[in-house]
Design a protein around this motif. Structure first.
Motif, short mmCIF file in Angstrom:
data_model
loop_
_atom_site.label_atom_id
_atom_site.label_comp_id
_atom_site.label_asym_id
_atom_site.label_seq_id
_atom_site.Cartn_x
_atom_site.Cartn_y
_atom_site.Cartn_z
N UNK A 187 8.60 -23.41 20.30
CA UNK A 187 7.76 -24.22 19.43
C UNK A 187 6.31 -23.75 19.57
N UNK A 188 5.76 -23.24 18.51
CA UNK A 188 4.39 -22.73 18.50
C UNK A 188 3.40 -23.76 17.96
N UNK A 189 3.90 -24.68 17.14
CA UNK A 189 3.04 -25.68 16.51
C UNK A 189 3.85 -26.93 16.26
N UNK A 190 3.29 -28.07 16.62
CA UNK A 190 3.89 -29.35 16.29
C UNK A 190 2.76 -30.29 15.89
N UNK A 191 2.56 -30.39 14.58
CA UNK A 191 1.48 -31.22 14.04
C UNK A 191 2.07 -32.53 13.55
#
Length: 326
Positions: A187-191
């Motif tokens: 997971x590189x991004x969790x907005x």
């Protein structure tokens, strides 16, 4: 002008002794009738040309049963996913059936639902199954890896593969998150709350994702009149959209979003697909697919790397279009 000859005196024969005088008089010819000049009509160029149509409803190999997801690999092979039952089929570029993959049930044994599918540049197939992401070898259909959703924090739902990253949404009730993963699953991004933080009046349900060549993320909420745009780090940039049923507008029947390799947006609403620029301006270009689809409503939409548009419809029809350049 017509010319008539008159002789002075009554006798005009050569033997007459009277002196002869001739006069020429020009008489106008009747006016000619001219056909009216035909008006110059603008040349009509449709948005796209149909290149391929195949498929029918059913559960046999090569038939579609509530197909809602579609993805295309770099070789032009077409993957189509049924929503319920977990069946994904692979077709060659001419629409011939090649392979069937049946997504297995998870440990709870509940009925299998497919949330979205995508294909990377190496031909690997990614499929959401009940909140998890399953990765398959697109050539032989063997399961390579499972990315668990992490219930109850994350339940993967919508999914696309773009620029060799996985983009997905969190389908947990009351959430409107976007996630970006590497192909191995990191997971590189969790907005979180990407829509609620901008517009609390948008229910943010059944989110549709698209990613442009620069990595900007576009989200269409099926229950709101807006498309939301975020940069590659998930930061909000802008939104656009106007509620209505005219061309270029968004209403509750608008349910699909895709971006071509040139960065133009395509929004599907019932039988119609509108073309927009990256700022949301309608480009006066639309496609009515009702005839080509035999009155099937588009349920899935994607572009391949060459810019061909693909649709899957609720009556089992799969359509491939070439977008006309202008």
């Amino acid at each position: 002008l017509a010319t008539f000859l008159f002789a002075a005196g009554g006798d005009t024969s050569p033997s007459s002794s009277s002196s002869e005088q001739t006069y020429e008089q020009e008489v106008p010819a009747p006016n000619k009738l001219h056909a009216p000049t035909a008006p110059v009509l603008p040349t009509f160029t449709p948005m796209a040309e149909l290149l391929l149509k195949f498929g029918e409803e059913g559960t046999a190999d090569g038939q579609m049963d509530d197909a809602r997801d579609i993805a295309v690999d770099t070789q032009g092979n077409i993957f189509v996913g049924d929503y319920s039952g977990g069946r994904i089929q692979k077709f060659d570029p001419q629409g011939n059936f090649l392979l069937r993959i049946n997504l297995p049930a998870n440990d709870s044994g509940t009925e299998v639902y497919t949330g979205g599918i995508g294909v990377d540049s190496q031909g690997r197939l990614y499929a959401v199954r009940n909140g998890d992401i399953l990765i398959y070898d697109g050539q032989n259909g063997s399961l390579l890896q499972t990315l668990p959703g992490g219930w109850p924090e994350v339940y993967y739902e919508a999914l696309i593969v773009a620029n060799d990253f996985i983009y997905t949404t969190n389908g947990m009730a009351g959430t409107d998150d976007i996630l970006k993963l590497s192909l191995p699953g990191e997971i590189l991004l969790h907005q979180q709350d990407v829509i609620e933080s901008i517009d609390k009046d948008d229910p943010a349900l059944n989110l549709q994702l698209a990613v442009d060549p620069q990595g900007q993320i576009y989200i269409l909420s099926n229950f709101g009149p807006h498309i939301y745009v975020y940069d590659a780090q998930g930061e909000y940039l802008r939104r656009f959209g106007e509620q209505g049923r005219e061309r270029g507008q968004i209403d509750l029947s608008t349910n699909l979003l895709a971006i071509d390799p040139r960065g133009r947006l395509y929004v599907a609403s019932s039988y119609r697909i509108d073309q927009l620029d990256a700022q949301g301006n309608y480009l006066n270009y639309s496609l009515d697919v009702s005839k080509d689809s035999e009155n099937g409503v588009p349920m899935g939409m994607t572009f391949d790397s060459h810019g061909y548009l693909y649709l899957t419809c609720n009556n089992g029809k799969i359509l491939k279009y070439q977008i006309n350049s202008r």
